[in-house]
Design a protein around this motif. Sequence first.
Motif, PDB file in Angstrom:
ATOM      1  N   LEU A  45       0.861  -1.185   0.000  1.00 47.74           N
ATOM      2  CA  LEU A  45       0.000   0.000   0.000  1.00 47.74           C
ATOM      3  C   LEU A  45       0.890   1.224   0.000  1.00 47.74           C
ATOM      4  O   LEU A  45       1.941   1.243   0.639  1.00 47.74           O
ATOM      5  CB  LEU A  45      -0.885   0.025   1.244  1.00 47.74           C
ATOM      6  N   ARG A  46       0.477   2.262  -0.707  1.00 51.41           N
ATOM      7  CA  ARG A  46       1.221   3.517  -0.732  1.00 51.41           C
ATOM      8  C   ARG A  46       0.384   4.584  -0.046  1.00 51.41           C
ATOM      9  O   ARG A  46      -0.789   4.757  -0.359  1.00 51.41           O
ATOM     10  CB  ARG A  46       1.556   3.917  -2.156  1.00 51.41           C
ATOM     11  N   LEU A  55       3.309  11.189  10.882  1.00 51.30           N
ATOM     12  CA  LEU A  55       4.432  10.408  10.374  1.00 51.30           C
ATOM     13  C   LEU A  55       4.984   9.447  11.417  1.00 51.30           C
ATOM     14  O   LEU A  55       5.267   8.286  11.116  1.00 51.30           O
ATOM     15  CB  LEU A  55       5.549  11.335   9.873  1.00 51.30           C
ATOM     16  N   LEU A  56       5.122   9.897  12.646  1.00 50.49           N
ATOM     17  CA  LEU A  56       5.668   9.033  13.688  1.00 50.49           C
ATOM     18  C   LEU A  56       4.774   7.826  13.981  1.00 50.49           C
ATOM     19  O   LEU A  56       5.267   6.686  14.015  1.00 50.49           O
ATOM     20  CB  LEU A  56       5.947   9.828  14.962  1.00 50.49           C
ATOM     21  N   LEU A  61       4.307   1.627  12.801  1.00 48.69           N
ATOM     22  CA  LEU A  61       3.702   0.418  12.223  1.00 48.69           C
ATOM     23  C   LEU A  61       4.774  -0.262  11.383  1.00 48.69           C
ATOM     24  O   LEU A  61       5.214   0.272  10.383  1.00 48.69           O
ATOM     25  CB  LEU A  61       2.504   0.782  11.351  1.00 48.69           C
ATOM     26  N   LYS A  62       5.195  -1.408  11.788  1.00 47.04           N
ATOM     27  CA  LYS A  62       6.291  -2.073  11.084  1.00 47.04           C
ATOM     28  C   LYS A  62       5.733  -3.128  10.152  1.00 47.04           C
ATOM     29  O   LYS A  62       4.715  -3.734  10.453  1.00 47.04           O
ATOM     30  CB  LYS A  62       7.257  -2.721  12.088  1.00 47.04           C
ATOM     31  N   PRO A  63       6.337  -3.405   9.044  1.00 46.56           N
ATOM     32  CA  PRO A  63       7.522  -2.793   8.473  1.00 46.56           C
ATOM     33  C   PRO A  63       7.177  -1.688   7.473  1.00 46.56           C
ATOM     34  O   PRO A  63       6.174  -1.758   6.770  1.00 46.56           O
ATOM     35  CB  PRO A  63       8.189  -3.954   7.758  1.00 46.56           C
ATOM     36  N   ILE A  64       8.021  -0.697   7.411  1.00 49.52           N
ATOM     37  CA  ILE A  64       7.952   0.348   6.387  1.00 49.52           C
ATOM     38  C   ILE A  64       8.868  -0.112   5.249  1.00 49.52           C
ATOM     39  O   ILE A  64      10.058  -0.363   5.461  1.00 49.52           O
ATOM     40  CB  ILE A  64       8.441   1.710   6.933  1.00 49.52           C
ATOM     41  N   LEU A  65       8.337  -0.232   4.060  1.00 48.19           N
ATOM     42  CA  LEU A  65       9.127  -0.728   2.937  1.00 48.19           C
ATOM     43  C   LEU A  65       9.942   0.376   2.271  1.00 48.19           C
ATOM     44  O   LEU A  65      11.061   0.138   1.818  1.00 48.19           O
ATOM     45  CB  LEU A  65       8.206  -1.385   1.905  1.00 48.19           C
ATOM     46  N   ILE A  77       4.942   6.959   1.772  1.00 53.22           N
ATOM     47  CA  ILE A  77       5.412   5.795   2.526  1.00 53.22           C
ATOM     48  C   ILE A  77       4.750   4.545   1.958  1.00 53.22           C
ATOM     49  O   ILE A  77       3.543   4.512   1.762  1.00 53.22           O
ATOM     50  CB  ILE A  77       5.085   5.932   4.033  1.00 53.22           C
ATOM     51  N   ASP A  78       5.561   3.521   1.706  1.00 49.20           N
ATOM     52  CA  ASP A  78       5.062   2.221   1.263  1.00 49.20           C
ATOM     53  C   ASP A  78       5.078   1.265   2.445  1.00 49.20           C
ATOM     54  O   ASP A  78       6.082   1.176   3.168  1.00 49.20           O
ATOM     55  CB  ASP A  78       5.937   1.650   0.148  1.00 49.20           C
TER      56      ASP A  78
END
Length: 125
Positions: A45-46, A55-56, A61-65, A77-78
């Motif tokens: 998802l983008r 943003l924080l 929420l992990k993982p950020i690709l 953010i993907d």
Amino acid sequence: MKNLVTKRYKHMLWKDELYNLAKSTKHTFLLLKYAEVYRFSRNTLRLHIWNKKMLLPVRNLKPILNEMDTDDPFTIIDVESRIFPQIIQLGAFKRRPNLDGRWLKDKERILAHRILPYRGKCKGE
């Protein structure tokens, strides 16, 4: 995107002006209080996040690709599609924003495309 969204969150599903031209569900997206969310690939998802305060929590929420800062007033953010419920919980609307309202017009200016209501079917309908 319509395959991820249930009937409960259908009011947050929107389309852009390209949807009408292409007659494709590719141009549907979820509009939250802090971001525009669309399906980038099958498992990704983008998010176009315009609210810098969010943003924080999204980064937690992990993982950020992937994360990209842009010249525009938002960050891209993907994330993996499995954390979709947590993304919704961070900024879900109780009801659809006013179609002629100032908030929606401001988001059209930030995102650089028209935002139109989606009136099709969703998952579970």
